[in-house]
Design a protein around this motif. Structure first.
Motif, PDB file in Angstrom:
ATOM      1  N   MET A   1       0.859  -1.199   0.000  1.00 16.59           N
ATOM      2  CA  MET A   1       0.000   0.000   0.000  1.00 16.59           C
ATOM      3  C   MET A   1       0.873   1.219   0.000  1.00 16.59           C
ATOM      4  SD  MET A   1      -2.766   1.214   2.859  1.00 16.59           S
ATOM      5  CE  MET A   1      -3.769  -0.252   2.607  1.00 16.59           C
ATOM      6  N   ARG A   2       0.600   2.172  -0.904  1.00 10.87           N
ATOM      7  CA  ARG A   2       1.376   3.396  -0.977  1.00 10.87           C
ATOM      8  C   ARG A   2       1.131   4.228   0.271  1.00 10.87           C
ATOM      9  NH1 ARG A   2       4.410   4.784  -5.573  1.00 10.87           N
ATOM     10  NH2 ARG A   2       4.361   2.972  -6.939  1.00 10.87           N
ATOM     11  N   GLY A   3       2.208   4.926   0.746  1.00 11.18           N
ATOM     12  CA  GLY A   3       2.065   5.831   1.885  1.00 11.18           C
ATOM     13  C   GLY A   3       2.349   5.153   3.202  1.00 11.18           C
ATOM     14  N   ARG A   4       2.532   3.834   3.221  1.00  7.25           N
ATOM     15  CA  ARG A   4       2.856   3.159   4.473  1.00  7.25           C
ATOM     16  C   ARG A   4       4.084   2.282   4.250  1.00  7.25           C
ATOM     17  NH1 ARG A   4      -1.181   3.396   8.193  1.00  7.25           N
ATOM     18  NH2 ARG A   4      -3.217   4.114   7.460  1.00  7.25           N
ATOM     19  N   PHE A   5       4.759   1.917   5.370  1.00  5.44           N
ATOM     20  CA  PHE A   5       5.908   1.032   5.247  1.00  5.44           C
ATOM     21  C   PHE A   5       5.384  -0.388   5.061  1.00  5.44           C
ATOM     22  CE2 PHE A   5       7.948   4.585   7.203  1.00  5.44           C
ATOM     23  CZ  PHE A   5       9.164   4.614   6.539  1.00  5.44           C
ATOM     24  N   SER A   6       5.456  -0.891   3.853  1.00  4.90           N
ATOM     25  CA  SER A   6       4.998  -2.251   3.561  1.00  4.90           C
ATOM     26  C   SER A   6       6.191  -3.094   3.154  1.00  4.90           C
ATOM     27  CB  SER A   6       3.947  -2.216   2.448  1.00  4.90           C
ATOM     28  OG  SER A   6       4.475  -1.604   1.300  1.00  4.90           O
ATOM     29  N   GLY A   7       5.969  -4.262   2.772  1.00  6.29           N
ATOM     30  CA  GLY A   7       7.079  -5.136   2.411  1.00  6.29           C
ATOM     31  C   GLY A   7       7.532  -5.902   3.614  1.00  6.29           C
ATOM     32  N   ARG A   8       8.379  -6.847   3.397  1.00  4.64           N
ATOM     33  CA  ARG A   8       8.771  -7.733   4.496  1.00  4.64           C
ATOM     34  C   ARG A   8      10.138  -7.323   5.012  1.00  4.64           C
ATOM     35  NH1 ARG A   8       8.163 -13.706   2.622  1.00  4.64           N
ATOM     36  NH2 ARG A   8       8.455 -14.027   4.855  1.00  4.64           N
ATOM     37  N   LEU A   9      10.154  -6.265   5.814  1.00  2.57           N
ATOM     38  CA  LEU A   9      11.423  -5.869   6.419  1.00  2.57           C
ATOM     39  C   LEU A   9      11.862  -6.930   7.408  1.00  2.57           C
ATOM     40  CD1 LEU A   9      10.733  -2.109   7.050  1.00  2.57           C
ATOM     41  CD2 LEU A   9      12.099  -3.135   5.248  1.00  2.57           C
ATOM     42  N   SER A  10      10.972  -7.367   8.241  1.00  2.00           N
ATOM     43  CA  SER A  10      11.234  -8.479   9.155  1.00  2.00           C
ATOM     44  C   SER A  10       9.973  -8.655   9.983  1.00  2.00           C
ATOM     45  CB  SER A  10      12.429  -8.195  10.066  1.00  2.00           C
ATOM     46  OG  SER A  10      12.636  -9.283  10.938  1.00  2.00           O
ATOM     47  N   ASP A  11       9.054  -9.476   9.471  1.00  2.00           N
ATOM     48  CA  ASP A  11       7.796  -9.642  10.190  1.00  2.00           C
ATOM     49  C   ASP A  11       7.667 -11.012  10.831  1.00  2.00           C
ATOM     50  OD1 ASP A  11       7.608 -11.056   7.926  1.00  2.00           O
ATOM     51  OD2 ASP A  11       5.756 -10.129   7.172  1.00  2.00           O
ATOM     52  N   LYS A  12       8.826 -11.711  10.977  1.00  2.00           N
ATOM     53  CA  LYS A  12       8.812 -13.003  11.647  1.00  2.00           C
ATOM     54  C   LYS A  12       8.724 -12.798  13.144  1.00  2.00           C
ATOM     55  CE  LYS A  12      11.510 -15.425   8.146  1.00  2.00           C
ATOM     56  NZ  LYS A  12      12.749 -16.203   7.882  1.00  2.00           N
ATOM     57  N   PRO A  13       8.159 -13.760  13.867  1.00  7.30           N
ATOM     58  CA  PRO A  13       8.133 -13.635  15.333  1.00  7.30           C
ATOM     59  C   PRO A  13       9.534 -13.701  15.861  1.00  7.30           C
ATOM     60  CG  PRO A  13       7.384 -15.825  14.670  1.00  7.30           C
ATOM     61  CD  PRO A  13       7.507 -15.030  13.416  1.00  7.30           C
ATOM     62  N   ILE A  49       9.263   9.156  -3.852  1.00  7.56           N
ATOM     63  CA  ILE A  49       8.816   8.989  -2.469  1.00  7.56           C
ATOM     64  C   ILE A  49       7.630   8.030  -2.437  1.00  7.56           C
ATOM     65  CG2 ILE A  49       7.810  10.175  -0.477  1.00  7.56           C
ATOM     66  CD1 ILE A  49       9.359  12.677  -1.380  1.00  7.56           C
ATOM     67  N   SER A  50       7.762   7.014  -1.560  1.00  7.81           N
ATOM     68  CA  SER A  50       6.703   6.005  -1.453  1.00  7.81           C
ATOM     69  C   SER A  50       5.997   6.045  -0.104  1.00  7.81           C
ATOM     70  CB  SER A  50       7.283   4.604  -1.699  1.00  7.81           C
ATOM     71  OG  SER A  50       8.371   4.364  -0.821  1.00  7.81           O
ATOM     72  N   SER A  51       6.587   6.671   0.907  1.00  5.42           N
ATOM     73  CA  SER A  51       5.896   6.844   2.192  1.00  5.42           C
ATOM     74  C   SER A  51       6.353   8.163   2.811  1.00  5.42           C
ATOM     75  CB  SER A  51       6.180   5.677   3.148  1.00  5.42           C
ATOM     76  OG  SER A  51       7.528   5.696   3.574  1.00  5.42           O
ATOM     77  N   TRP A  52       5.479   8.736   3.669  1.00  3.49           N
ATOM     78  CA  TRP A  52       5.679  10.112   4.165  1.00  3.49           C
ATOM     79  C   TRP A  52       5.084  10.202   5.566  1.00  3.49           C
ATOM     80  CZ3 TRP A  52       8.514  14.002   2.484  1.00  3.49           C
ATOM     81  CH2 TRP A  52       8.227  15.319   2.831  1.00  3.49           C
ATOM     82  N   SER A  53       5.942  10.382   6.571  1.00  2.00           N
ATOM     83  CA  SER A  53       5.461  10.378   7.961  1.00  2.00           C
ATOM     84  C   SER A  53       4.797  11.700   8.332  1.00  2.00           C
ATOM     85  CB  SER A  53       6.627  10.111   8.913  1.00  2.00           C
ATOM     86  OG  SER A  53       7.487  11.251   8.954  1.00  2.00           O
ATOM     87  N   LYS A  54       4.060  11.653   9.440  1.00  2.00           N
ATOM     88  CA  LYS A  54       3.447  12.895   9.938  1.00  2.00           C
ATOM     89  C   LYS A  54       4.522  13.932  10.274  1.00  2.00           C
ATOM     90  CE  LYS A  54      -0.745  10.833  11.874  1.00  2.00           C
ATOM     91  NZ  LYS A  54      -1.526  10.581  13.117  1.00  2.00           N
ATOM     92  N   GLY A  55       5.669  13.452  10.817  1.00  2.00           N
ATOM     93  CA  GLY A  55       6.766  14.368  11.119  1.00  2.00           C
ATOM     94  C   GLY A  55       7.281  15.062   9.874  1.00  2.00           C
ATOM     95  N   ALA A  56       7.286  14.331   8.736  1.00  2.00           N
ATOM     96  CA  ALA A  56       7.729  14.922   7.466  1.00  2.00           C
ATOM     97  C   ALA A  56       6.738  15.983   6.993  1.00  2.00           C
ATOM     98  CB  ALA A  56       7.886  13.833   6.408  1.00  2.00           C
ATOM     99  N   ALA A  57       5.430  15.664   7.158  1.00  2.00           N
ATOM    100  CA  ALA A  57       4.406  16.626   6.747  1.00  2.00           C
ATOM    101  C   ALA A  57       4.514  17.911   7.564  1.00  2.00           C
ATOM    102  CB  ALA A  57       3.021  15.996   6.912  1.00  2.00           C
ATOM    103  N   THR A  58       4.753  17.753   8.872  1.00  2.00           N
ATOM    104  CA  THR A  58       4.882  18.929   9.739  1.00  2.00           C
ATOM    105  C   THR A  58       6.137  19.731   9.402  1.00  2.00           C
ATOM    106  OG1 THR A  58       3.758  17.770  11.544  1.00  2.00           O
ATOM    107  CG2 THR A  58       5.102  19.692  12.141  1.00  2.00           C
TER     108      THR A  58
END
Length: 525
Positions: A1-13, A49-58
């Motif tokens: 999904m655009r605008g959020r950190f997606s992908g499998r950075l490390s989602d294992k338990p 740019i694929s994601s943008w945090s609230k801190g970036a917007a501010t």
């Protein structure tokens, strides 16, 4: 999904006996959003740019919908874009695994922020690079303070170079003394360490006690207290120089009122001392000359006064005889005198009378210049009223209207002011004599916060081109056959005003009258 950190950075338990939580994309999103002091963004491999945090917007002012899919170069300055900083930055992060940088970034409104950035590759589990992550912190305020500090340090450096100002610092706990290069030069220290003894040895022997007391006395100052001493230094080349040092004491920051260090400056004041010495000698010489000239002038004025009185006495005796004999001839020999003889003796008598008045005026001029001045409260209005009454009595047939302001009082010498006002009013009376109806006024007005008095008339007046001659002795602007006089009266008035620290000036127009203005600069005016 655009605008959020997606992908499998490390989602294992997480491994281990205790499983607390799973590192899901939601977990990473929460972590990113908690970094309120940072702008966090991700890009694809093309640096869009694929994601943008609230801190970036501010921080940058872009909404997520405005910046997603835009090149990260939108945040860079035109100068950095021209240098392709965006490409080189991320290429470097690929090589090293991370990249730190500091540079200007551009906000949505065109303003610029100085930012610290940290970027690193964004990889999948198999190690494939699919983009980049960048954290940005706004360091504009820190840079402003750093720049201000650098500017201040540079200004101080330039000031010390231009003024040849030396600096020194002493740690009172260790006793260590540190001198700048310029301070060492001022003391004549070449090479070797710096110690109080080396400084003491450089000080002129006559000033060493004073130097020691002043130097060590600064230790006793409270926090922020300052001290200053002057002393002489003997340089290795044999020259003697005056120095001035100013020191400030600093106490223990833990709150104890105990001095721990002293910071000071030192400057060569030899030239200033020499100038001061020369000035004192010049002043002493001037005072001596003034006293000598004053004594000489006093003696000359005394001699002049004596001469004036002696001359007036010697002149008056023959004048009285000339007047008496000419009057006797006119009265006793009228039948025997021809018309021409009668006119000649009349002229002799008039000339003698005029010379008698001239002698009186010269004596008055000497008295005004020399006699002591006695300051009292003087009612100018009353004086003007008395003079006006006397003038009317002398020529009751004349039709002259006097307008006199009441309550005009000053602090001055009554006798001198009587002479001044009498001369001004007598002039006004004289120069309105050819007008059947005349008006003479005395009053005052305020100009630039100062009271200005005046005597005005609507008489003959004069040409303002000749105004420069008004107040000189024996200067007359009218022919004697038109208006009689000696030419001393206004010169007398000018000297009286000068003795009251005031001045006098006039405005006039031919046959349009004249106004004489005068001021006083005395204490109780």
């Amino acid at each position: 999904m655009r605008g959020r950190f997606s992908g499998r950075l490390s989602d294992k338990p997480s491994a281990g006996r205790h499983r607390v939580f799973r590192r899901t994309p939601e977990f990473y999103r929460l972590v990113v959003e908690s970094l309120t002091e940072y702008a966090v963004l991700t890009t694809d491999k093309e640096l869009k740019i694929s994601s943008w945090s609230k801190g970036a917007a501010t921080m940058f002012g872009y909404k997520e919908s405005e910046i997603i899919d835009e090149s990260i170069s939108r945040l860079f300055t035109p100068e950095d874009i021209a240098l392709r900083i965006d490409k080189s930055e991320f290429e470097e992060s690929l090589k090293r695994g991370r990249m730190d940088d500091e540079r200007w970034h551009v906000c949505r409104d065109g303003s610029r922020l100085w930012c610290y950035g940290l970027s690193f590759p964004l990889k999948d589990d198999d190690g494939t690079v699919r983009g980049f992550v960048k954290l940005i912190r706004d360091d504009t305020e820190r840079k402003r303070k750093d720049d201000t500090l650098r500017e201040s340090e540079e200004r101080l450096r330039l000031a010390t170079e231009v003024t040849a100002l030396g600096t020194w610092h002493q740690n009172l706990a260790t006793g260590r003394l540190t001198l700048s290069k310029q301070a060492r030069l001022l003391f004549g220290l070449n090479g070797g360490g710096t110690s109080y003894k080396r400084l003491f040895d450089a000080v002129d022997p006559e000033d060493r006690v004073h130097f020691t007391e002043g130097f060590r006395g600064s230790w006793m100052k409270k926090n922020g207290g300052s001290s200053s001493i002057e002393f002489r230094v003997n340089r290795p080349d044999g020259s003697l120089h005056w120095m001035r040092t100013v020191a400030k004491t600093f106490s223990d920051p833990r709150g104890e009122d105990k001095p721990i260090r002293i910071i000071g400056t030192i400057v060569d004041v030899t030239a200033a001392k020499q100038t001061q010495s020369d000035s004192q000698k010049m002043n002493q010489e001037l005072e001596k000359r003034v006293k000598e000239r004053t004594a000489t002038l006093t003696a000359l004025n005394k001699e002049l006064e004596t001469f004036a009185y002696s001359a007036s006495h010697d002149l008056r005796a023959p004048l009285r005889k000339i007047r008496a004999f000419s009057q006797a001839i006119l009265q006793g020999g009228q039948s025997k005198l021809s018309v021409d003889d009668h006119e000649y003796f009349t002229r002799i008598r008039v000339a003698a009378s005029r010379m008698d008045r001239l002698i009186d005026d010269i004596l008055n001029l000497a008295r005004v210049t020399q006699q002591p001045i006695t300051m009292t409260a003087v009612d100018l209005s009353a004086i003007v009223g008395k003079v006006a009454s006397d003038l009317r009595k002398a020529e009751p047939q004349r039709k002259v209207k006097f307008v006199i302001q009441r309550g005009a009082r000053v602090h001055g010498d009554r006798n001198l002011l009587l002479i001044a006002l009498h001369n001004l009013l007598d002039n006004a009376w004289k120069f309105t004599s050819k007008h059947p109806h005349a008006r003479i006024e005395f009053g005052s007005k305020v100009e630039n916060g100062q009271i200005v008095y005046f005597v005005s008339d609507d008489g003959a007046g004069f040409d303002m081109k000749l105004a420069g001659k008004l107040f000189g002795a024996f200067q007359r602007l009218h022919k004697n056959e038109d208006f009689s006089g000696t030419g001393i009266g206004l010169g007398l008035v000018e000297r009286i005003m000068r003795r009251h620290n005031g001045r006098i000036w006039a405005e006039a127009k031919v046959e349009g009258g004249a106004t004489f203005f005068f001021t006083f600069n005395t204490e109780d005016q």
